[in-house]
Design a protein around this motif. Structure first.
Motif: not given
Length: 278
Positions: A239-245, A120-128
């Protein structure tokens, strides 16, 4: 862990953004634990024992007439969710050096072979966002570095950092299932990582890091980046992600106020990952 019953909400969202991000943030505030985004919206999960009838009444975006959001609700057991995942999960390759695969996939010829069973966890590499964060880690020298992975999900980012030679790696996630899943994945990949259940309140100035990784949604980042900055050593990297340009300006603004300067970013389908340095 005993099998847990979850409530699954399948949301159809038009237009997808920024409504999906707002919806995820609001659902997270009332206790939803895991989210799987797709081409039509998002699936959201909450443990049945934590669910209360009337929760949807506090989700403000559902009342916003600028968006059309519909949903279906059903109960689902973890074992059923895992079976669905296994049937649809294909291994991925990040660059030519790193793969993320399930235990039942054939081992590839790569430098960094990460084996993940996300449940049930997030983080497989499939999401951008995860894919880009993995690429950022591949491109950076982690040898002997101390690393913090906030909102670690499956632990995949922390695992790659450890594989790249980080000397001290810690991973934190507020979700109980993510915590247990990350522990399992750390053991599966035979790396040394300390995993903790909690949020930014666990951070203090007694522990300092060379690198902080945070693949979390925009609102949480804006709120928590000052705490990350206080835990970074001189010349440290965020290093951050999870948001749009379109959100880079808002993220950079809070980073700049904490003494962090923009260095570079990469993008993938309008999602972005950014590197900031002290």
């Amino acid at each position: 862990m005993e099998n847990t019953i979850y409530i699954e909400y399948s949301f159809t969202v038009l237009p997808l953004q920024p409504a999906t991000d707002i919806l995820i943030a609001e659902l997270g505030e009332v206790g939803f634990e895991s989210f799987v985004e797709n081409e039509t919206g998002v699936q959201a999960y909450i443990q049945k024992e934590e669910f209360e009838e009337g929760m949807m009444g506090s989700i403000d975006i559902l009342k916003n007439t600028d968006f059309t959001i519909s949903f279906e609700k059903k109960e689902i057991e973890q074992e059923n969710w895992n079976a669905t995942w296994e049937a649809n999960f294909n291994p991925i390759l990040v660059g030519e050096e790193c793969s993320v695969r399930a235990p039942f996939h054939e081992k590839p010829q790569v430098t960094y072979d990460i084996v993940i069973e996300p449940k049930m966890s997030f983080g497989t590499g499939h999401h951008e966002t995860t894919h880009m964060m993995l690429q950022m880690i591949i491109d950076h020298d982690f040898e002997g570095k101390s690393v913090l992975d906030m909102g670690s999900g499956t632990g995949v980012l922390a695992i790659l950092a450890a594989m790249k030679g980080a000397a001290n790696v810690e991973a934190i996630d507020i979700d109980n299932w993510c915590y247990h899943n990350a522990v399992e994945n750390v053991e599966r990949n035979k790396v040394q990582i300390s995993v903790f259940e909690g949020d930014v309140s666990l951070l203090n100035s007694d522990k300092m890091y060379d690198v902080v990784l945070a693949n979390i949604n925009r609102n949480i980042l804006i709120n928590d980046i000052p705490a990350y900055a206080k835990c970074l050593k001189p010349n440290g990297i965020l290093f951050v992600s999870g948001f749009y340009e379109d959100d880079i300006f808002a993220i950079s603004e809070i980073c700049n106020s904490c003494g962090l300067k923009f260095e570079k970013n990469i993008s993938r389908n309008n999602w972005v990952a950014v590197k900031y340095v002290f």
